[in-house]
Scaffold this motif. Structure first.
Motif, PDB file in Angstrom:
ATOM      1  N   TYR A  95       6.048   8.926   6.691  1.00  0.00           N
ATOM      2  CA  TYR A  95       5.085   8.689   7.764  1.00  0.00           C
ATOM      3  C   TYR A  95       5.792   8.434   9.100  1.00  0.00           C
ATOM      4  O   TYR A  95       5.352   8.912  10.151  1.00  0.00           O
ATOM      5  CB  TYR A  95       4.191   7.492   7.414  1.00  0.00           C
ATOM      6  N   GLU A 127       0.806  -1.197   0.000  1.00  0.00           N
ATOM      7  CA  GLU A 127       0.000   0.000   0.000  1.00  0.00           C
ATOM      8  C   GLU A 127       0.851   1.264   0.000  1.00  0.00           C
ATOM      9  O   GLU A 127       0.434   2.294  -0.515  1.00  0.00           O
ATOM     10  CB  GLU A 127      -0.921   0.007   1.227  1.00  0.00           C
ATOM     11  N   SER A 173      -4.151  10.045  14.366  1.00  0.00           N
ATOM     12  CA  SER A 173      -4.464  10.168  12.945  1.00  0.00           C
ATOM     13  C   SER A 173      -4.802  11.608  12.575  1.00  0.00           C
ATOM     14  O   SER A 173      -4.362  12.130  11.552  1.00  0.00           O
ATOM     15  CB  SER A 173      -5.633   9.244  12.585  1.00  0.00           C
ATOM     16  N   GLU A 174      -5.572  12.283  13.448  1.00  0.00           N
ATOM     17  CA  GLU A 174      -5.952  13.667  13.187  1.00  0.00           C
ATOM     18  C   GLU A 174      -4.748  14.600  13.256  1.00  0.00           C
ATOM     19  O   GLU A 174      -4.660  15.573  12.508  1.00  0.00           O
ATOM     20  CB  GLU A 174      -7.021  14.100  14.195  1.00  0.00           C
ATOM     21  N   ARG A 213      -7.141   7.376  16.823  1.00  0.00           N
ATOM     22  CA  ARG A 213      -7.818   8.370  15.983  1.00  0.00           C
ATOM     23  C   ARG A 213      -7.278   9.771  16.260  1.00  0.00           C
ATOM     24  O   ARG A 213      -7.204  10.608  15.351  1.00  0.00           O
ATOM     25  CB  ARG A 213      -9.333   8.309  16.234  1.00  0.00           C
ATOM     26  N   ILE A 244      -2.388  11.028   8.871  1.00  0.00           N
ATOM     27  CA  ILE A 244      -2.248   9.656   8.358  1.00  0.00           C
ATOM     28  C   ILE A 244      -3.491   8.869   8.752  1.00  0.00           C
ATOM     29  O   ILE A 244      -3.963   8.975   9.886  1.00  0.00           O
ATOM     30  CB  ILE A 244      -0.988   8.976   8.937  1.00  0.00           C
ATOM     31  N   SER A 245      -4.010   8.072   7.844  1.00  0.00           N
ATOM     32  CA  SER A 245      -5.228   7.317   8.146  1.00  0.00           C
ATOM     33  C   SER A 245      -4.996   6.329   9.279  1.00  0.00           C
ATOM     34  O   SER A 245      -3.870   5.878   9.512  1.00  0.00           O
ATOM     35  CB  SER A 245      -5.709   6.560   6.903  1.00  0.00           C
ATOM     36  N   VAL A 246      -6.076   6.001   9.990  1.00  0.00           N
ATOM     37  CA  VAL A 246      -6.003   5.042  11.097  1.00  0.00           C
ATOM     38  C   VAL A 246      -5.476   3.699  10.612  1.00  0.00           C
ATOM     39  O   VAL A 246      -4.651   3.054  11.276  1.00  0.00           O
ATOM     40  CB  VAL A 246      -7.394   4.867  11.745  1.00  0.00           C
ATOM     41  N   HIS A 247      -5.933   3.281   9.433  1.00  0.00           N
ATOM     42  CA  HIS A 247      -5.511   1.995   8.862  1.00  0.00           C
ATOM     43  C   HIS A 247      -4.005   1.968   8.640  1.00  0.00           C
ATOM     44  O   HIS A 247      -3.313   1.020   9.028  1.00  0.00           O
ATOM     45  CB  HIS A 247      -6.246   1.767   7.543  1.00  0.00           C
ATOM     46  N   HIS A 248      -3.454   3.037   8.033  1.00  0.00           N
ATOM     47  CA  HIS A 248      -2.025   3.084   7.757  1.00  0.00           C
ATOM     48  C   HIS A 248      -1.208   3.204   9.043  1.00  0.00           C
ATOM     49  O   HIS A 248      -0.139   2.613   9.162  1.00  0.00           O
ATOM     50  CB  HIS A 248      -1.711   4.250   6.824  1.00  0.00           C
TER      51      HIS A 248
END
Length: 391
Positions: A271, A262, A296-297, A293, A301-305
């Motif tokens: 990252y 990904e 992430s904010e 979360r 960066i997204s939570v998944h990544h």
């Protein structure tokens, strides 16, 4: 029209099944017990060649050599059982007498090959054997296959989940997959048995049994295609170092997540730098209710990544990673004049832990010492802080 669609269905099953089975067997990745899973997929794929032969033969005559492929159905039940057994057992992958499971396949394959070669002669024994092996679905054969499924089901029902090696999230996914897989196999062989038992003698070729076989192949290949990480079971020993002052020695079961597919290497490094800067510069881990979360904010960066990045790079879940940051902060502040009058509970609170209990559990898990023991070690001899090893 239906015959054409059925032939197309079988043909696609052949292509998808062969490609996936070869990929599973010969993949460089350590797929869980890939040999028997690959053989199971290969057996259904080769049988789908015979299914295509039966359906397409209505429009155009094909060489009778295709009939040899039907013998591969005798691989399905043994390979399915051995795959499940090897996933659940902690012993050797291949045992001494496992070759006995493949004897029926060897016998039937030899007989079908003999009948094909003998079709060019006038020997009566060839005609006799041809009648006997015309259909691989006999009550005896199907009963044996159901026995395999029965013992396979008993393995799952009697399995102790605590014996499974790996992190909790991965183990639940794998065990759930095995249960779904077992139900699929149970349905297949039960349907074949009931169909053959009720059907009796017929004068035309019935493709319903073969349609079931190819459908199960599609189901398994589809699951592997969309969720390949379920079959990934890699065990590694690794070291985690947060900085030059803390070395974390760890031996765990590490489930590699598919982040490499990904993120590019440059993106991943970007990252990691952003993650380290935001956490350390803003001291976000000092928040009592800090969750992924929030991170992430702050980082974008997204939570998944984030979850995949922390797991793949550090071998830790998010909460453990944050607790390690809090322990590091605790260590750095022990000899700080501002903390000299604080109690251990106050230090725990000041490091971001919700309570003394959560602080105690984190210290025991990651250092092997309680906060008080760690406190004495570092305060009495501060020089040991730079060489302190975690468990």
């Amino acid at each position: 029209m239906i015959d054409i669609l059925l032939s197309l269905f079988f043909f696609i099953a052949v292509i998808a099944g062969l490609a996936t089975s070869i990929r599973v067997i010969f993949s460089r990745k350590n797929y869980s017990k890939s040999f028997f899973l690959g053989l199971f997929l290969l057996s259904l794929a080769v049988v789908s060649i015979y299914n295509f032969y039966l359906s397409a033969n209505i429009f155009k005559e094909f060489p009778e050599l295709f009939t040899i492929t039907k013998s591969f159905i005798f691989l399905a039940a043994p390979c399915s059982f051995l795959y499940v057994r090897n996933i659940l057992s902690q012993g050797k992958k291949i045992r001494k007498y496992d070759w006995l499971h493949f004897v029926p396949f060897v016998i039937y394959f030899t007989l079908t090959l003999f009948v094909y070669i003998g079709s060019f002669t006038n020997l009566k024994i060839v005609d006799y054997i041809a009648v006997k092996i015309k259909s691989p679905f006999s009550i005896l054969t199907l009963t044996i296959w159901l026995s395999y499924v029965f013992f396979q089901t008993m393995l799952i029902l009697n399995y102790d989940l605590k014996k499974f090696k790996g992190n909790e999230f991965h183990q639940i996914k794998v065990i759930n997959w095995i249960r779904v897989y077992n139900l699929m196999i149970l349905f297949l062989f039960s349907a074949l048995f009931v169909h053959h038992f009720l059907q009796g003698k017929i004068g035309v070729v019935d493709l319903s049994c073969y349609f079931l076989i190819s459908s199960v192949l599609f189901f398994t290949v589809g699951w592997l295609y969309f969720k390949p990480h379920i079959f990934h079971d890699e065990e590694e020993t690794f070291d985690f170092v947060s900085d030059i002052s803390i070395a974390v020695k760890s031996k765990e079961i590490k489930t590699s997540l598919p982040i490499a597919h990904e993120l590019t290497m440059e993106k991943k490094e970007d990252y990691l730098l952003k993650l380290d800067y935001v956490l350390n510069a803003n001291k976000l881990f000092l928040k009592k209710d800090f969750v992924i979360r929030d991170l992430s904010e702050e980082t974008g960066i997204s939570v998944h990544h984030l979850s995949n990045l922390i797991n793949s790079e550090f071998g830790l879940h998010f909460q453990d990673y944050v607790n390690l940051k809090r322990i590091e902060y605790f260590k750095d502040k022990i000899n700080d004049p501002e903390w000299k009058d604080l109690s251990l509970e106050g230090m725990a609170w000041g490091s971001g832990f919700k309570s003394r209990t959560t602080c105690f559990r984190a210290f025991i898990k990651h250092t092997g010492k309680s906060p008080s023991e760690y406190f004495k070690t570092i305060r009495i001899n501060p020089d040991r802080a730079s060489a302190y090893y975690f468990k």
